[in-house]
Design an enzyme around this catalytic site. Structure first.
Site, PDB file in Angstrom:
ATOM      1  N   ASP A   9       0.873  -1.163   0.000  1.00 36.58           N
ATOM      2  CA  ASP A   9       0.000   0.000   0.000  1.00 36.58           C
ATOM      3  C   ASP A   9       0.928   1.235   0.000  1.00 36.58           C
ATOM      4  O   ASP A   9       2.127   1.095   0.287  1.00 36.58           O
ATOM      5  CB  ASP A   9      -0.870  -0.046   1.273  1.00 36.58           C
ATOM      6  CG  ASP A   9      -1.715   1.182   1.444  1.00 36.58           C
ATOM      7  OD1 ASP A   9      -2.398   1.570   0.495  1.00 36.58           O
ATOM      8  OD2 ASP A   9      -1.688   1.769   2.550  1.00 36.58           O
ATOM      9  N   LEU A  10       0.404   2.403  -0.321  1.00 35.88           N
ATOM     10  CA  LEU A  10       1.281   3.592  -0.370  1.00 35.88           C
ATOM     11  C   LEU A  10       1.129   4.453   0.890  1.00 35.88           C
ATOM     12  O   LEU A  10       2.018   4.503   1.750  1.00 35.88           O
ATOM     13  CB  LEU A  10       0.969   4.420  -1.618  1.00 35.88           C
ATOM     14  CG  LEU A  10       1.757   5.710  -1.778  1.00 35.88           C
ATOM     15  CD1 LEU A  10       3.238   5.442  -1.965  1.00 35.88           C
ATOM     16  CD2 LEU A  10       1.227   6.523  -2.968  1.00 35.88           C
ATOM     17  N   ASP A  11      -0.038   5.127   0.994  1.00 34.72           N
ATOM     18  CA  ASP A  11      -0.239   6.068   2.103  1.00 34.72           C
ATOM     19  C   ASP A  11      -0.279   5.309   3.431  1.00 34.72           C
ATOM     20  O   ASP A  11      -1.119   4.428   3.611  1.00 34.72           O
ATOM     21  CB  ASP A  11      -1.560   6.825   1.917  1.00 34.72           C
ATOM     22  CG  ASP A  11      -1.535   7.739   0.694  1.00 34.72           C
ATOM     23  OD1 ASP A  11      -0.433   8.082   0.253  1.00 34.72           O
ATOM     24  OD2 ASP A  11      -2.605   8.106   0.202  1.00 34.72           O
ATOM     25  N   THR A  17       1.234  10.249   4.128  1.00 35.61           N
ATOM     26  CA  THR A  17       0.523  11.369   3.506  1.00 35.61           C
ATOM     27  C   THR A  17      -0.791  11.667   4.215  1.00 35.61           C
ATOM     28  O   THR A  17      -1.459  12.643   3.865  1.00 35.61           O
ATOM     29  CB  THR A  17       0.252  11.076   2.014  1.00 35.61           C
ATOM     30  OG1 THR A  17      -0.072   9.709   1.905  1.00 35.61           O
ATOM     31  CG2 THR A  17       1.449  11.385   1.152  1.00 35.61           C
ATOM     32  N   LYS A  45      -8.643   6.560   6.122  1.00 41.55           N
ATOM     33  CA  LYS A  45      -7.452   5.860   5.622  1.00 41.55           C
ATOM     34  C   LYS A  45      -7.852   4.724   4.692  1.00 41.55           C
ATOM     35  O   LYS A  45      -8.690   3.892   5.054  1.00 41.55           O
ATOM     36  CB  LYS A  45      -6.630   5.305   6.784  1.00 41.55           C
ATOM     37  CG  LYS A  45      -5.789   6.356   7.463  1.00 41.55           C
ATOM     38  CD  LYS A  45      -4.826   5.740   8.458  1.00 41.55           C
ATOM     39  CE  LYS A  45      -3.953   6.804   9.075  1.00 41.55           C
ATOM     40  NZ  LYS A  45      -3.132   6.278  10.165  1.00 41.55           N
ATOM     41  N   GLY A  46      -7.255   4.681   3.521  1.00 43.88           N
ATOM     42  CA  GLY A  46      -7.535   3.616   2.559  1.00 43.88           C
ATOM     43  C   GLY A  46      -8.846   3.802   1.811  1.00 43.88           C
ATOM     44  O   GLY A  46      -9.171   3.043   0.912  1.00 43.88           O
ATOM     45  N   ARG A  49     -11.244   8.857  -2.673  1.00 44.21           N
ATOM     46  CA  ARG A  49     -11.529  10.293  -2.558  1.00 44.21           C
ATOM     47  C   ARG A  49     -13.037  10.560  -2.541  1.00 44.21           C
ATOM     48  O   ARG A  49     -13.537  11.312  -1.699  1.00 44.21           O
ATOM     49  CB  ARG A  49     -10.854  11.043  -3.705  1.00 44.21           C
ATOM     50  CG  ARG A  49     -10.606  12.500  -3.410  1.00 44.21           C
ATOM     51  CD  ARG A  49      -9.992  13.202  -4.608  1.00 44.21           C
ATOM     52  NE  ARG A  49      -8.787  12.550  -5.100  1.00 44.21           N
ATOM     53  CZ  ARG A  49      -8.225  12.794  -6.286  1.00 44.21           C
ATOM     54  NH1 ARG A  49      -8.768  13.690  -7.095  1.00 44.21           N
ATOM     55  NH2 ARG A  49      -7.137  12.155  -6.669  1.00 44.21           N
ATOM     56  N   SER A 114      -2.531   0.710  -4.321  1.00 42.58           N
ATOM     57  CA  SER A 114      -3.000   1.877  -3.559  1.00 42.58           C
ATOM     58  C   SER A 114      -4.338   2.388  -4.084  1.00 42.58           C
ATOM     59  O   SER A 114      -4.630   2.271  -5.271  1.00 42.58           O
ATOM     60  CB  SER A 114      -1.949   2.991  -3.687  1.00 42.58           C
ATOM     61  OG  SER A 114      -2.480   4.224  -3.280  1.00 42.58           O
ATOM     62  N   ALA A 115      -5.122   2.985  -3.189  1.00 40.52           N
ATOM     63  CA  ALA A 115      -6.391   3.604  -3.593  1.00 40.52           C
ATOM     64  C   ALA A 115      -6.166   4.986  -4.206  1.00 40.52           C
ATOM     65  O   ALA A 115      -7.071   5.566  -4.801  1.00 40.52           O
ATOM     66  CB  ALA A 115      -7.297   3.740  -2.363  1.00 40.52           C
ATOM     67  N   SER A 116      -4.955   5.500  -4.055  1.00 39.10           N
ATOM     68  CA  SER A 116      -4.710   6.897  -4.448  1.00 39.10           C
ATOM     69  C   SER A 116      -4.556   7.081  -5.960  1.00 39.10           C
ATOM     70  O   SER A 116      -3.847   6.328  -6.616  1.00 39.10           O
ATOM     71  CB  SER A 116      -3.448   7.411  -3.758  1.00 39.10           C
ATOM     72  OG  SER A 116      -3.147   8.701  -4.246  1.00 39.10           O
ATOM     73  N   ASN A 118      -3.082   9.651  -6.965  1.00 35.51           N
ATOM     74  CA  ASN A 118      -1.836  10.426  -7.022  1.00 35.51           C
ATOM     75  C   ASN A 118      -0.606   9.545  -6.775  1.00 35.51           C
ATOM     76  O   ASN A 118       0.488  10.062  -6.547  1.00 35.51           O
ATOM     77  CB  ASN A 118      -1.876  11.540  -5.974  1.00 35.51           C
ATOM     78  CG  ASN A 118      -3.010  12.525  -6.228  1.00 35.51           C
ATOM     79  OD1 ASN A 118      -3.099  13.108  -7.311  1.00 35.51           O
ATOM     80  ND2 ASN A 118      -3.902  12.698  -5.258  1.00 35.51           N
ATOM     81  N   LYS A 145     -11.152  -0.643  -1.841  1.00 38.51           N
ATOM     82  CA  LYS A 145     -10.923  -1.523  -0.694  1.00 38.51           C
ATOM     83  C   LYS A 145     -12.105  -1.334   0.267  1.00 38.51           C
ATOM     84  O   LYS A 145     -12.543  -0.197   0.405  1.00 38.51           O
ATOM     85  CB  LYS A 145      -9.617  -1.149   0.026  1.00 38.51           C
ATOM     86  CG  LYS A 145      -8.365  -1.244  -0.845  1.00 38.51           C
ATOM     87  CD  LYS A 145      -7.168  -0.596  -0.138  1.00 38.51           C
ATOM     88  CE  LYS A 145      -5.967  -0.517  -1.048  1.00 38.51           C
ATOM     89  NZ  LYS A 145      -4.812   0.198  -0.459  1.00 38.51           N
ATOM     90  N   GLU A 169      -0.214  -3.334   4.583  1.00 38.36           N
ATOM     91  CA  GLU A 169      -1.351  -2.390   4.639  1.00 38.36           C
ATOM     92  C   GLU A 169      -1.453  -1.699   5.988  1.00 38.36           C
ATOM     93  O   GLU A 169      -1.226  -2.321   7.015  1.00 38.36           O
ATOM     94  CB  GLU A 169      -2.658  -3.164   4.437  1.00 38.36           C
ATOM     95  CG  GLU A 169      -3.346  -2.946   3.122  1.00 38.36           C
ATOM     96  CD  GLU A 169      -3.842  -1.532   2.859  1.00 38.36           C
ATOM     97  OE1 GLU A 169      -3.946  -0.723   3.800  1.00 38.36           O
ATOM     98  OE2 GLU A 169      -4.128  -1.227   1.697  1.00 38.36           O
ATOM     99  N   ASP A 170      -1.849  -0.428   5.979  1.00 39.62           N
ATOM    100  CA  ASP A 170      -2.054   0.288   7.250  1.00 39.62           C
ATOM    101  C   ASP A 170      -3.537   0.497   7.553  1.00 39.62           C
ATOM    102  O   ASP A 170      -3.865   1.004   8.624  1.00 39.62           O
ATOM    103  CB  ASP A 170      -1.373   1.669   7.225  1.00 39.62           C
ATOM    104  CG  ASP A 170      -2.106   2.633   6.308  1.00 39.62           C
ATOM    105  OD1 ASP A 170      -2.438   2.242   5.170  1.00 39.62           O
ATOM    106  OD2 ASP A 170      -2.373   3.764   6.742  1.00 39.62           O
TER     107      ASP A 170
HETATM  108  P1  B16 Z   1      -6.247  10.351  -3.598  1.00 41.58           P
HETATM  109  P2  B16 Z   1      -3.651   4.182   0.105  1.00 41.58           P
HETATM  110  C1  B16 Z   1      -5.471   6.171   0.070  1.00 41.58           C
HETATM  111  O1  B16 Z   1      -4.206   5.669  -0.238  1.00 41.58           O
HETATM  112  C2  B16 Z   1      -5.455   7.009   1.328  1.00 41.58           C
HETATM  113  O2  B16 Z   1      -5.180   6.220   2.467  1.00 41.58           O
HETATM  114  C3  B16 Z   1      -6.795   7.690   1.514  1.00 41.58           C
HETATM  115  O3  B16 Z   1      -6.786   8.498   2.670  1.00 41.58           O
HETATM  116  C4  B16 Z   1      -7.105   8.526   0.269  1.00 41.58           C
HETATM  117  O4  B16 Z   1      -8.385   9.144   0.377  1.00 41.58           O
HETATM  118  C5  B16 Z   1      -7.079   7.614  -0.959  1.00 41.58           C
HETATM  119  O5  B16 Z   1      -5.801   6.990  -1.049  1.00 41.58           O
HETATM  120  C6  B16 Z   1      -7.327   8.363  -2.246  1.00 41.58           C
HETATM  121  O6  B16 Z   1      -6.260   9.228  -2.466  1.00 41.58           O
HETATM  122  O7  B16 Z   1      -7.158  11.442  -3.170  1.00 41.58           O
HETATM  123  O8  B16 Z   1      -4.792  10.730  -3.665  1.00 41.58           O
HETATM  124  O9  B16 Z   1      -6.715   9.676  -4.874  1.00 41.58           O
HETATM  125  O10 B16 Z   1      -3.560   4.116   1.589  1.00 41.58           O
HETATM  126  O11 B16 Z   1      -4.611   3.174  -0.501  1.00 41.58           O
HETATM  127  O12 B16 Z   1      -2.299   4.192  -0.571  1.00 41.58           O
HETATM  128 MG    MG Z   2      -2.865   3.173   3.347  1.00 36.60          MG
END
Ligand code: B16
Ligand code: MG
Length: 218
Positions: A9-11, A17, A45-46, A49, A114-116, A118, A145, A169-170
């Site tokens: 996982d990233l964040d 972040t 978290k996870g 958006r 990752s869900a992000s 970015n 997730k 994963e966190d």
């Molecule tokens: P973004 P992960 C998740 O990343 C974050 O934990 C979560 O807080 C955030 O809303 C989500 O990514 C979306 O991120 O706005 O950058 O697309 O923990 O899955 O790496």
């Molecule tokens: Mg995470």
């Protein structure tokens, strides 16, 4: 060492972040008259958006138009990116590089899950993009997730069966996603929160290379 797929996982696992998400969500929530606490940030978290904004609006008992929703999402991300653009290698969490280098030296396949949306930008900012053979992020998935989609796509891209994959994963949702994919789940963070994980560590400084060699599904 047996060949397995390692999915990060990233964040909250590679970089913290969550503190930047907090600042951006708080600014947005307050701008529409909703309070936003650190405890509420934990619950995001996870979470994607879109779902994060839906939760914040529900906490504030607020309904808005689709157009307003889209504007708020854009402005939150613009604020968040101001922080991301300041990021550098110094923000990589302790011993993450050590573990990634070990896996690289052992020619183990490594992916990001990752869900992000970015994720690629962040990996570039902290100079880790080259450590990943596959990158699956919020731009590649249709189900958030705890659905296992993100990790199943990552396993496929690595050419590894899910049961031979290990997920770091966190978030609770991420641990659940790894478990429903029949992968080995390693929680990074608080044992009380991540108790569904097969193994739990506070951070990577607690994870030895011997552990990575011997890890099995519980
Ligand atoms: P973004 P992960 C998740 O990343 C974050 O934990 C979560 O807080 C955030 O809303 C989500 O990514 C979306 O991120 O706005 O950058 O697309 O923990 O899955 O790496
Ligand atoms: Mg995470």
């Amino acid at each position: 060492m047996k060949k397995r797929g390692y999915i990060f996982d990233l964040d909250g696992v590679i970089v913290d972040t969550a503190k930047y998400h907090f600042l951006a969500w708080k600014k947005l929530a307050n701008s529409i008259g909703i309070d936003f606490s650190q405890e509420q940030n934990e619950q995001l978290k996870g979470v994607s958006r879109v779902q994060s904004l839906e939760k914040i609006l529900a906490w504030g008992n607020k309904t808005i138009s689709a157009a307003h929703f889209t504007r708020l999402m854009t402005s939150k991300n613009d604020d968040y990116l101001l922080h991301v653009h300041e990021m550098s290698e110094s923000e990589i969490l302790p011993d993450v590089i050590k573990i990634l280098n070990f896996l690289g030296d052992e020619s183990q396949p490594v992916a990001l899950g990752s869900a992000s949306k970015n994720a690629r930008l962040i990996l570039n900012k902290v100079n880790l993009i080259d450590k990943f053979e596959a990158i699956v992020d919020g731009t590649n998935v249709s189900k958030a997730k705890p659905d296992p989609e993100v990790f199943l796509i990552a396993a496929k891209q690595l050419g590894m069966p899910p049961e031979d994959c290990i997920v770091f994963e966190d978030s609770v949702a991420g641990v659940q996603a790894a478990n429903s994919a029949y992968m080995i789940s390693v929680g990074i963070g608080d044992a009380k929160i991540l108790h569904e994980a097969d193994y739990i560590f506070r951070d990577f400084t607690e994870i030895s290379t011997d552990f990575l060699k011997e890890i099995k599904k519980k």
